[in-house]
Design an enzyme around this catalytic site. Structure first.
Site, short mmCIF file in Angstrom:
data_model
loop_
_atom_site.label_atom_id
_atom_site.label_comp_id
_atom_site.label_asym_id
_atom_site.label_seq_id
_atom_site.Cartn_x
_atom_site.Cartn_y
_atom_site.Cartn_z
CE1 TYR A 1 -56.18 -18.33 -86.94
CE2 TYR A 1 -57.62 -16.43 -87.14
CZ TYR A 1 -56.36 -16.96 -86.90
OH TYR A 1 -55.31 -16.14 -86.60
CG ASP B 1 -64.25 -17.23 -82.18
OD1 ASP B 1 -64.60 -16.04 -82.26
OD2 ASP B 1 -63.12 -17.62 -82.51
CE LYS C 1 -62.54 -11.18 -88.22
NZ LYS C 1 -61.49 -11.13 -89.19
#
Ligand SMILES: Cc1ncc(COP(=O)(O)O)c(C=O)c1O
Length: 446
Positions: A161, A256, A284
């Site tokens: 994702y 990523d 994050k």
């Protein structure tokens, strides 16, 4: 502000309206004003069933819901809170920031300090650009890759994702290898026409695709530790093959690391693998619990970004002092306390303990997949699960049962069997022992 003024301000913001209400009541209200009652889908509990718990506050490893019930939190806002909720040091920085400025929309020293810290710690992050989410970071990094190579295609992997930008909400198509199909309504065929999708863990498919498309692919993007469809730990050889083929074909490598960055170690998976990606994305943890994303990489690539280059990318709230200062304080503390080794050990103790307990209750044995301070519980399989197709059948339903037993007894896991669990620095050995003792009692009673 005196006491009365503060109460008035609070009342105006409606901050205590929920006192005496239940989660069910708030969820019904929320469904009237927000799609599915939530502001990000997984929070709705759709995957596990039941009513989402409405939380009122959090501290350390503990969440408190609006009715005062406490839970040990292993979801941790899906990863950012590596030090736990409201770590006292970070809280002080946040309070101090409230008295400095909330947003400048101008040049300021706080983003400079975080940018310098990152570029000093991470050799392949020669320059960085801060944005407000992981989605934005990835979308912008790929724009840079296209500009740098003059190519249009992007290669991604099924099960990874990368946020919800149009071109990346895709899954493998049913036709030729590499073909994609949209994974959401509202995405035009045009938006995904240049996104190629391959399965994880398949060097042959990779080789074949690069033979035909290699010279058209601007970038290959991968979560080097895929953690959004369970925890699909890859063989190093597979990642190395991606890098080798990309280099041969003039394709840029984008890691990523929105989840794995500063989670698997200060240098993330890139550091563990010994691979310097051309571009890397963070999110994050980098904002210490505030909305921050970042893309970073080689100087010549980042210099393509406006205003120094022709790739436009901007953000009203980018570099917000809350995120910059909380992020820096978080990273500095993680480094100073050497949190990674300790967290990895605790994660193993917790997840192996949980599996042992689950196995006393289930005829189908469970297994814990762990990496650093991430864990994923699923049915035991004969060989490692590295692709979404090999996730055991019935996993979603089996997880949902466990989720609710734990939830009822004060252990909060992420509300989906496809999300991973996280530990934080606030999860001490005692927290882990307490969790196992709660789980033992809970499982005995069902
Ligand atoms: C690997 C990865 N990339 C990108 C994103 C998108 O980040 P955000 O939710 O901050 O937009 C996520 C979010 O979970 C992620 O895990």
């Amino acid at each position: 502000m005196n006491g009365i003024d503060r109460d008035t301000a609070r009342e105006k913001a409606g901050s205590n309206f929920w006192k005496g209400k239940t989660s069910q009541e708030l969820f019904e209200r929320s469904k009237r004003v927000a799609p599915g009652g939530v502001h990000s889908p997984v929070r709705s509990f759709r995957s596990v069933g039941g009513t989402p718990v409405f939380f009122a506050s959090a501290e350390g490893a503990t969440l408190t819901d609006i009715e005062g019930k406490k839970y040990i939190d292993y979801c941790l806002s899906f990863g950012p809170l590596i030090l736990g909720h409201r770590d006292p040091e970070i809280e002080e920085v946040v309070r101090e920031t409230a008295g400095i400025a909330w947003s400048f929309g101008a040049a300021e020293p706080y983003s400079l300090e975080l940018a310098e810290w990152i570029t000093q710690e991470i050799p392949w992050a020669e320059k960085v650009r801060f944005v407000n989410s992981g989605t934005e970071a990835v979308m912008s990094a790929l724009r840079v890759a296209r500009a740098a190579t003059g190519r249009e295609k992007i290669l991604k992997f099924d099960g990874c994702y990368h946020g919800h930008s149009d071109a990346l909400l895709v899954k493998a198509g049913s036709g030729l290898a590499g073909e994609s199909s949209s994974d959401s309504a509202g995405i035009s065929a045009h938006s995904i026409a240049n996104t190629l999708v391959l399965p994880l863990d398949d060097e042959n498919a990779l080789q074949r695709l690069f033979e035909t498309e290699g010279k058209n692919i601007a970038a290959v993007i991968i979560e080097p530790l895929p953690a959004n469809y369970g925890l699909l730990i890859q063989r190093n050889e597979f990642i190395f093959k991606i890098v080798e083929l990309a280099r041969k074909n003039g394709t840029l490598v984008v890691f990523d690391e929105v989840i794995s960055g500063f989670r698997t170690g200060l240098r993330g998976m890139s550091g563990l693998l010994g691979v310097a990606p051309d571009l890397v994305t963070y999110g994050k943890i980098i904002g210490g619990g505030f909305p921050v994303g970042c893309y970073a990489g080689k100087k010549e690539l980042l210099d393509l970004v406006a205003p120094s280059g022709p790739v436009y990318q901007a953000g009203t709230l980018s570099g917000s002092p809350f995120g910059m200062r909380a992020g820096l304080a978080t990273l500095q503390k993680a480094k100073r306390e050497s949190v990674y080794e300790v967290l990895e050990k605790r994660t193993k103790v917790l997840s192996e303990g949980l599996v042992e307990l689950l196995n006393t209750k289930s005829d189908r044995p469970w297994e814990a997949v762990t990496h650093s301070s991430l864990f994923w519980l699923r049915a035991k399989t004969l060989s490692p699960v590295r692709r979404i197709e090999t996730i055991p059948e019935g996993h979603k339903e089996a997880f949902a049962k466990v989720f609710h037993v734990f939830l009822n007894n004060g252990i909060y896991l992420a509300p989906s069997g496809y999300e991973v669990g996280f530990l934080s620095w606030a999860h001490t050995d005692e927290t882990v022992a307490e969790t196992l003792s709660i789980a033992e009692k809970a499982l005995k009673s069902v």
